[in-house]
Scaffold this motif. Structure first.
Motif, short mmCIF file in Angstrom:
data_model
loop_
_atom_site.label_atom_id
_atom_site.label_comp_id
_atom_site.label_asym_id
_atom_site.label_seq_id
_atom_site.Cartn_x
_atom_site.Cartn_y
_atom_site.Cartn_z
N LEU A 246 -11.33 -39.53 -49.31
CA LEU A 246 -12.29 -40.49 -48.76
C LEU A 246 -12.33 -41.77 -49.58
O LEU A 246 -12.41 -42.88 -49.04
CB LEU A 246 -13.68 -39.85 -48.70
N LEU A 247 -12.26 -41.64 -50.92
CA LEU A 247 -12.28 -42.82 -51.78
C LEU A 247 -11.03 -43.67 -51.58
O LEU A 247 -11.09 -44.91 -51.54
CB LEU A 247 -12.41 -42.39 -53.25
N ALA B 203 -9.14 -43.74 -48.87
CA ALA B 203 -9.23 -44.36 -47.55
C ALA B 203 -10.16 -45.57 -47.58
O ALA B 203 -9.86 -46.61 -46.97
CB ALA B 203 -9.72 -43.33 -46.53
N ARG B 204 -11.26 -45.44 -48.30
CA ARG B 204 -12.18 -46.58 -48.42
C ARG B 204 -11.51 -47.72 -49.17
O ARG B 204 -11.70 -48.90 -48.81
CB ARG B 204 -13.44 -46.13 -49.16
N ALA B 205 -10.72 -47.40 -50.20
CA ALA B 205 -10.02 -48.46 -50.94
C ALA B 205 -8.99 -49.17 -50.07
O ALA B 205 -8.67 -50.34 -50.30
CB ALA B 205 -9.33 -47.85 -52.16
N GLY C 180 -9.60 -49.55 -46.88
CA GLY C 180 -10.37 -50.13 -45.81
C GLY C 180 -10.13 -49.48 -44.46
O GLY C 180 -10.26 -50.13 -43.42
N ARG C 181 -9.82 -48.18 -44.45
CA ARG C 181 -9.47 -47.51 -43.21
C ARG C 181 -10.10 -46.13 -43.18
O ARG C 181 -10.52 -45.59 -44.20
CB ARG C 181 -7.95 -47.41 -43.07
N SER C 182 -10.18 -45.55 -42.00
CA SER C 182 -10.70 -44.19 -41.86
C SER C 182 -9.55 -43.19 -41.97
O SER C 182 -8.39 -43.54 -41.75
CB SER C 182 -11.39 -44.03 -40.50
N MET D 154 -8.55 -53.78 -45.72
CA MET D 154 -8.38 -53.15 -47.03
C MET D 154 -8.98 -54.04 -48.12
O MET D 154 -8.63 -55.22 -48.21
CB MET D 154 -6.90 -52.91 -47.32
#
Length: 457
Positions: free
Chosen positions: A249-250, A252-254, A256-258, A401
């Motif tokens: 999850l981290l 993916a967040r870095a 900028g996507r799911s 991103m």
């Protein structure tokens, strides 16, 4: 029954794994945490020899010896740039081993076995096989044994859906009528699912999928630990599953996507696509002397390390340059993007090898406000993590991103081997900005020339 003293030792090993994970959370305690985890694993592996009447001991010892030899050789020979591949391989082996153990347990199960135990066994077989096959594909992509671009073909979503339904049906049949043939069929479908899951993933998304598959392996080990009544496997698997999920999850967040867009984005054209074609647009290039003058007379410099630095193994020369600038009164920091170098912590470990003080490593959220006050940004082997297209171009695969705001600096210097795009396969408009100077060549050779030029000032 497991003797009380053995249960207490297993509990101590489980606590050791928890302490190891806590130690790995920081660079100062990472080495100690790693040793604690390794020690706990060795004790846990040795325990069955002390209180169980084992069969086939010579074969078990031979397998341990072979595994240890492979592990030692891998640790000694694998380059820093190949760490993601090694993680993928080791993760896949873990998932495959869990699936095999679950298959062997099916042979001893029958109608009298509790339903939850059978469900956990079916889950271990299916998800362990998915992790094994998926990890093999991620390894092949990163090792360039196959294309790193998404592999999509007509009917892939339908085939994936049918395989998923087949896996669920077979898992239910295993619970109702446990048998090895059904388990083998479930494992084969799991292997197909693992391949179909990872084939559409491309470019910079691959390391995120490795983390997701790592979480899958952890969950299978935890389920296997429940079936076997082994607290060490249960705790270790839960730790791996939870940490792998958070890391996915981290990451993916870095980016900028799911996670959904990462796994299935290629089916609608939204995945990072892998290396593209080198641009022939004109750029401003310079020599080591030009860059040395810009750095030597700057007051504030930020270094952005990337995968190219790891490939060139130029971290030691880079540290010498930073130390020389610091001696001349230049304030220098390293800007660390969460996924620079393909995996979290990759750059931290690389720079730690060169004994770079941890205080000089600044995370993206803390360093971004500093770029607008920076005289020179030295980008060494990074590309996508500084590409303004992530903010300005909705059609770009990296759009959304979070990036390092290098384009806000007064001057940017890129060390690049060629004009080939980054892993996302798109041009970086910052390369063509009038404020940008490119120093072409192997990063290690370029930095050595730059160091000599700085000393000559």
């Amino acid at each position: 029954m497991t003797p009380t003293w053995a249960q207490l030792v297993y509990l101590a090993c489980a606590v050791g794994f928890i302490l190891a994970l806590k130690g790995l959370a920081g660079p100062r305690t990472a080495r100690a945490g790693n040793l604690i985890g390794a020690g706990a694993a060795v004790v846990a592996v040795a325990m069955p020899f002390l209180y169980l009447d084992l069969d086939h001991v010579p074969l078990i010892l031979a397998a341990i010896a072979v595994g240890s030899l492979v592990g030692v050789l891998g640790a000694q020979r694998v380059q820093m740039t190949q760490m993601p591949q090694m993680v993928a391989l080791f993760n896949g082996v873990g998932g495959g081993a869990a699936a095999l153990v679950a298959l062997m347990e099916l042979e001893h199960m029958g109608a009298a076995t509790p339903g939850f135990d059978l469900a956990a066994t079916g889950f271990t077989v299916a998800v362990g096989a998915v992790s094994f096959a998926g990890s093999a594909i991620t390894f092949a992509k990163l090792q360039e044994l196959m294309t790193s671009r998404p592999v999509v073909f007509p009917g892939l979503p339908v085939l994936f859906g049918l395989a998923l339904v087949a896996a669920v049906v077979l898992a239910v049949l295993v619970v109702r009528d446990p048998s090895v043939p059904l388990g083998v069929a479930l494992a084969l479908v799991g292997l197909l699912l693992g391949v179909l899951l990872v084939l559409p993933v491309g470019g910079a998304d691959v390391p995120i999928v490795i983390s997701l598959l790592n979480a899958f392996t952890g969950l299978t080990v935890a389920a296997g630990g429940y079936v076997l009544g082994n607290v060490v496997l249960l705790v270790a698997g839960t730790l791996v599953g939870a940490s792998g999920t958070f890391l996915t999850l981290l990451m993916a967040r870095a980016m900028g996507r799911s996670v959904t867009s990462i796994l299935f984005g290629a089916l609608r054209g939204g995945s990072t696509l892998g290396a593209g074609v080198a641009s022939d647009r004109p750029v401003r290039s310079g020599g080591p002397e030009d860059v040395a003058i810009a750095l030597g007379y700057a007051e504030r410099v930020i270094v952005v390390p990337g995968y190219g630095l790891a490939v060139a193994q130029a971290q030691h020369t880079l540290r010498e340059i930073v130390d020389l600038l610091a001696e001349r009164g230049v304030r220098v920091d390293y800007a660390i993007h969460p996924v620079a170098g393909r995996m979290p912590g990759h750059m931290n470990v690389l720079l730690a090898e060169a004994q770079v003080p941890y205080e000089q490593l600044v995370e993206m959220g803390d360093i971004n406000p500093e770029f607008r006050h920076t005289d020179v940004v030295l980008v060494v082997g990074a590309n996508d993590v500084v590409n303004p297209a992530a903010r300005t171009t909705p059609s770009a695969p990296i759009y959304g991103m979070p990036i390092l705001d290098v384009d806000q600096a007064r001057q940017v210097v890129f060390l690049k081997r060629s004009m080939r795009p980054g892993f996302a396969g798109i041009d970086n408009e910052l390369l063509f900005d009038p404020r940008t100077t490119l120093l072409f060549g192997d990063a290690k050779e370029s930095l050595a020339k730059l160091l000599a030029a700085l000393k000559a000032l």
